[in-house]
Design an enzyme around this catalytic site. Structure first.
Site, PDB file in Angstrom:
ATOM      1  N   CYS A  44       0.849  -1.205   0.000  1.00  0.00           N
ATOM      2  CA  CYS A  44       0.000   0.000   0.000  1.00  0.00           C
ATOM      3  C   CYS A  44       0.885   1.255   0.000  1.00  0.00           C
ATOM      4  CB  CYS A  44      -0.938   0.008   1.202  1.00  0.00           C
ATOM      5  SG  CYS A  44      -2.347  -1.116   1.052  1.00  0.00           S
ATOM      6  N   ASP A  89      10.239  -6.545  -8.701  1.00  0.00           N
ATOM      7  CA  ASP A  89      10.537  -7.165  -7.410  1.00  0.00           C
ATOM      8  C   ASP A  89      11.948  -6.759  -6.976  1.00  0.00           C
ATOM      9  OD1 ASP A  89       9.313  -9.918  -5.828  1.00  0.00           O
ATOM     10  OD2 ASP A  89      11.379  -9.303  -5.404  1.00  0.00           O
ATOM     11  N   ASN A 110       1.436 -16.668  -3.790  1.00  0.00           N
ATOM     12  CA  ASN A 110       1.706 -17.468  -2.603  1.00  0.00           C
ATOM     13  C   ASN A 110       0.678 -17.141  -1.530  1.00  0.00           C
ATOM     14  OD1 ASN A 110       4.108 -18.594  -3.704  1.00  0.00           O
ATOM     15  ND2 ASN A 110       5.172 -16.683  -3.252  1.00  0.00           N
ATOM     16  N   GLY A 153       4.769 -19.672   1.368  1.00  0.00           N
ATOM     17  CA  GLY A 153       5.902 -18.747   1.371  1.00  0.00           C
ATOM     18  C   GLY A 153       5.502 -17.293   1.201  1.00  0.00           C
ATOM     19  N   HIS A 187      -0.471  -8.537   1.077  1.00  0.00           N
ATOM     20  CA  HIS A 187      -1.299  -7.744   0.155  1.00  0.00           C
ATOM     21  C   HIS A 187      -1.288  -8.573  -1.133  1.00  0.00           C
ATOM     22  CE1 HIS A 187      -2.378  -3.607  -1.726  1.00  0.00           C
ATOM     23  NE2 HIS A 187      -2.445  -4.502  -2.688  1.00  0.00           N
ATOM     24  N   HIS A 201      -0.868 -10.335  -4.414  1.00  0.00           N
ATOM     25  CA  HIS A 201      -0.041  -9.955  -5.563  1.00  0.00           C
ATOM     26  C   HIS A 201       0.249 -11.168  -6.412  1.00  0.00           C
ATOM     27  CE1 HIS A 201       2.614 -10.986  -2.184  1.00  0.00           C
ATOM     28  NE2 HIS A 201       3.464 -11.451  -3.092  1.00  0.00           N
ATOM     29  N   HIS A 207       3.166 -12.616  -8.926  1.00  0.00           N
ATOM     30  CA  HIS A 207       4.509 -12.510  -9.490  1.00  0.00           C
ATOM     31  C   HIS A 207       4.417 -12.820 -10.984  1.00  0.00           C
ATOM     32  CE1 HIS A 207       6.720 -12.971  -5.517  1.00  0.00           C
ATOM     33  NE2 HIS A 207       5.529 -13.429  -5.186  1.00  0.00           N
TER      34      HIS A 207
END
Ligand code: 5GP
Ligand code: ZN
Length: 119
Positions: free
Chosen positions: A12, A35, A92, A98, A103, A105, A107
């Protein structure tokens, strides 16, 4: 637009610009940025601007957000022609999954033939 922030959430803070990030994509609902610890030549995180903690909570509280995220991924990967050679999407959930940032997301991994490891 439905938008809820969690004041302690690192993503956020990135969305609000309070923490710097390398943004690669933005629309009204979704932001994507690099990332900080890339696991592939291209490693991006797609996050909805509406805070929910993981995909199960998103589905329960705000299911449209999942469609917004995948629409953003489609738009970005087509524009960058990542769909030519392909890419991988990962999310995840919880300790065994993991998950380290709570929040929701996705990848996006691309840029090489990705190895498949279950653990
Ligand atoms: P998870 O482990 O929750 O699936 O993924 C969280 C990801 O967020 C990790 O790959 C981690 O490298 C990344 N990350 C954590 N903190 C930051 C940050 O402050 N900035 C960026 N750009 N990525 C972060
Ligand atoms: Zn958040």
């Amino acid at each position: 637009m439905k938008q809820h922030f969690d004041e302690h959430c690192i993503f956020c803070k990135i969305i609000k610009g309070e923490i710097p990030s390398q943004k690669v994509y933005e629309d009204e609902q979704v932001t994507a940025f690099k990332d900080i610890h890339p696991a592939a030549p291209i490693h991006l995180l797609f996050v909805h601007k509406n805070h929910t903690q993981d995909i199960n909570h998103t589905l329960a509280e705000s299911p449209q957000d999942i469609l917004d995220l995948f629409a953003a991924i489609k738009s970005y990967t087509q524009k960058e022609r990542l769909d030519d050679r392909g890419f991988r999407i990962i999310t995840n959930l919880g300790v065994d999954g993991g998950q380290s940032v709570f929040h929701t997301h996705f990848h996006l991994l691309a840029g090489k033939k990705l190895p498949f490891q279950l653990a």
